[in-house]
Design a protein around this motif. Structure first.
Motif, mmCIF file in Angstrom:
data_model
loop_
_atom_site.group_PDB
_atom_site.id
_atom_site.type_symbol
_atom_site.label_atom_id
_atom_site.label_comp_id
_atom_site.label_asym_id
_atom_site.label_seq_id
_atom_site.Cartn_x
_atom_site.Cartn_y
_atom_site.Cartn_z
ATOM 1 N N GLY A 95 61.472 30.483 -21.689
ATOM 2 C CA GLY A 95 62.906 30.577 -21.967
ATOM 3 C C GLY A 95 63.559 31.726 -21.228
ATOM 4 N N ILE A 96 62.911 32.867 -21.204
ATOM 5 C CA ILE A 96 63.456 34.031 -20.493
ATOM 6 C C ILE A 96 63.537 33.732 -18.999
ATOM 7 N N THR A 97 62.472 33.181 -18.440
ATOM 8 C CA THR A 97 62.472 32.853 -17.012
ATOM 9 C C THR A 97 63.540 31.825 -16.681
ATOM 10 N N ALA A 98 63.692 30.828 -17.536
ATOM 11 C CA ALA A 98 64.701 29.791 -17.287
ATOM 12 C C ALA A 98 66.115 30.372 -17.356
ATOM 13 N N MET A 99 66.354 31.268 -18.278
ATOM 14 C CA MET A 99 67.691 31.872 -18.386
ATOM 15 C C MET A 99 67.982 32.773 -17.185
ATOM 16 N N ILE A 100 66.983 33.493 -16.702
ATOM 17 C CA ILE A 100 67.177 34.318 -15.503
ATOM 18 C C ILE A 100 67.490 33.431 -14.310
ATOM 19 N N ARG A 101 66.783 32.313 -14.205
ATOM 20 C CA ARG A 101 67.070 31.349 -13.136
ATOM 21 C C ARG A 101 68.498 30.843 -13.236
ATOM 22 N N LEU A 102 68.941 30.566 -14.443
ATOM 23 C CA LEU A 102 70.299 30.074 -14.660
ATOM 24 C C LEU A 102 71.328 31.110 -14.224
ATOM 25 N N ILE A 103 71.071 32.372 -14.517
ATOM 26 C CA ILE A 103 72.002 33.435 -14.104
ATOM 27 C C ILE A 103 72.045 33.552 -12.590
ATOM 28 N N ILE A 104 70.889 33.481 -11.947
ATOM 29 C CA ILE A 104 70.852 33.601 -10.492
ATOM 30 C C ILE A 104 71.567 32.433 -9.826
ATOM 31 N N VAL A 105 71.370 31.243 -10.351
ATOM 32 C CA VAL A 105 71.926 30.058 -9.712
ATOM 33 C C VAL A 105 73.403 29.875 -10.049
ATOM 34 N N TYR A 106 73.768 30.050 -11.303
ATOM 35 C CA TYR A 106 75.150 29.807 -11.743
ATOM 36 C C TYR A 106 75.767 31.104 -12.253
ATOM 37 N N HIS A 107 76.181 31.953 -11.356
ATOM 38 C CA HIS A 107 76.723 33.256 -11.733
ATOM 39 C C HIS A 107 78.215 33.391 -11.438
ATOM 40 N N GLU A 108 78.895 32.281 -11.189
ATOM 41 C CA GLU A 108 80.309 32.344 -10.835
ATOM 42 C C GLU A 108 81.191 32.721 -12.030
ATOM 43 N N ASN A 109 80.855 32.227 -13.217
ATOM 44 C CA ASN A 109 81.664 32.469 -14.404
ATOM 45 C C ASN A 109 81.103 33.676 -15.164
ATOM 46 N N PRO A 110 81.866 34.790 -15.231
ATOM 47 C CA PRO A 110 81.336 35.991 -15.882
ATOM 48 C C PRO A 110 81.085 35.823 -17.380
ATOM 49 N N VAL A 111 81.886 35.018 -18.042
ATOM 50 C CA VAL A 111 81.681 34.809 -19.480
ATOM 51 C C VAL A 111 80.365 34.082 -19.724
ATOM 52 N N ASN A 112 80.097 33.050 -18.939
ATOM 53 C CA ASN A 112 78.825 32.343 -19.074
ATOM 54 C C ASN A 112 77.646 33.251 -18.748
ATOM 55 N N THR A 113 77.799 34.081 -17.728
ATOM 56 C CA THR A 113 76.731 35.014 -17.367
ATOM 57 C C THR A 113 76.457 35.978 -18.511
ATOM 58 N N LEU A 114 77.502 36.446 -19.158
ATOM 59 C CA LEU A 114 77.337 37.341 -20.306
ATOM 60 C C LEU A 114 76.637 36.618 -21.461
ATOM 61 N N LEU A 115 77.024 35.383 -21.714
ATOM 62 C CA LEU A 115 76.366 34.606 -22.772
ATOM 63 C C LEU A 115 74.898 34.356 -22.447
ATOM 64 N N TYR A 116 74.610 34.053 -21.187
ATOM 65 C CA TYR A 116 73.211 33.872 -20.789
ATOM 66 C C TYR A 116 72.424 35.170 -20.982
ATOM 67 N N SER A 117 73.055 36.289 -20.670
ATOM 68 C CA SER A 117 72.401 37.590 -20.848
ATOM 69 C C SER A 117 72.115 37.858 -22.318
ATOM 70 N N PHE A 118 73.059 37.502 -23.174
ATOM 71 C CA PHE A 118 72.829 37.662 -24.610
ATOM 72 C C PHE A 118 71.693 36.763 -25.097
ATOM 73 N N SER A 119 71.601 35.587 -24.542
ATOM 74 C CA SER A 119 70.499 34.703 -24.944
ATOM 75 C C SER A 119 69.155 35.287 -24.513
ATOM 76 N N ILE A 120 69.117 35.924 -23.340
ATOM 77 C CA ILE A 120 67.887 36.603 -22.915
ATOM 78 C C ILE A 120 67.558 37.735 -23.875
ATOM 79 N N LEU A 121 68.580 38.477 -24.292
ATOM 80 C CA LEU A 121 68.366 39.560 -25.250
ATOM 81 C C LEU A 121 67.810 39.018 -26.564
ATOM 82 N N VAL A 122 68.345 37.905 -27.038
ATOM 83 C CA VAL A 122 67.843 37.298 -28.278
ATOM 84 C C VAL A 122 66.380 36.893 -28.113
ATOM 85 N N LEU A 123 66.023 36.307 -26.971
ATOM 86 C CA LEU A 123 64.632 35.923 -26.736
ATOM 87 C C LEU A 123 63.717 37.141 -26.696
ATOM 88 N N ILE A 124 64.172 38.213 -26.071
ATOM 89 C CA ILE A 124 63.349 39.424 -25.995
ATOM 90 C C ILE A 124 63.184 40.057 -27.365
#
Length: 140
Positions: A95-124
């Motif tokens: 899950g962490i690796t997949a979310m990092i991949r998602l941030i790298i690939v789809y980083h145009e929208n800052p709100v989505n990037t922030l939400l993805y980062s929070f999901s990584i934090l929840v997983l950690i």
């Protein structure tokens, strides 16, 4: 139907389902190995035949795909080594690796990037709680 016949029937169903699951996981592992090989061929082609080619994001995406395939194959192997059990930490790693991949690939929208980062934090945090000594002792 006697209790013995019910138990035999239930054992047979469990055995058949376990066999079907094992076959499906073996086929999945073979497919993932083929995809992993495809990524390795891509890396060789890029490094040998096109060393000056600038494909930074595609290369990063392919590297992360490579690790996702590798993690899934390792999880299938671990399933068979752990007597038909998937450790939850492997799902957290993936899950962490997949979310990092998602941030790298789809980083145009800052709100989505922030939400993805929070999901990584929840997983950690989930991983930390799972591995903490108080959680293992049942005090949490």
């Amino acid at each position: 139907m006697s209790q013995q016949n019910k138990n035999n029937w239930q054992d047979l169903r469990i055995t058949l389902l376990q066999f079907a699951l094992n076959i499906a996981l073996i086929l999945l592992a073979i497919s993932l190995c083929a995809l992993l090989g495809k990524e390795i061929i891509f890396f060789i082609q890029v490094s040998i035949f096109n060393p000056e080619l600038e494909i930074h994001y595609e290369l990063l995406e392919r590297i992360l795909n490579f690790f996702l395939y590798f993690e899934f194959i390792a999880m299938v192997v671990k399933y068979f080594k752990e007597d038909y059990h998937f450790p939850i930490r492997y799902f957290l790693y993936i899950g962490i690796t997949a979310m990092i991949r998602l941030i790298i690939v789809y980083h145009e929208n800052p709100v989505n990037t922030l939400l993805y980062s929070f999901s990584i934090l929840v997983l950690i945090v989930s991983f930390y709680i799972m591995n903490s000594s108080t959680a293992r002792k049942g005090k949490l």
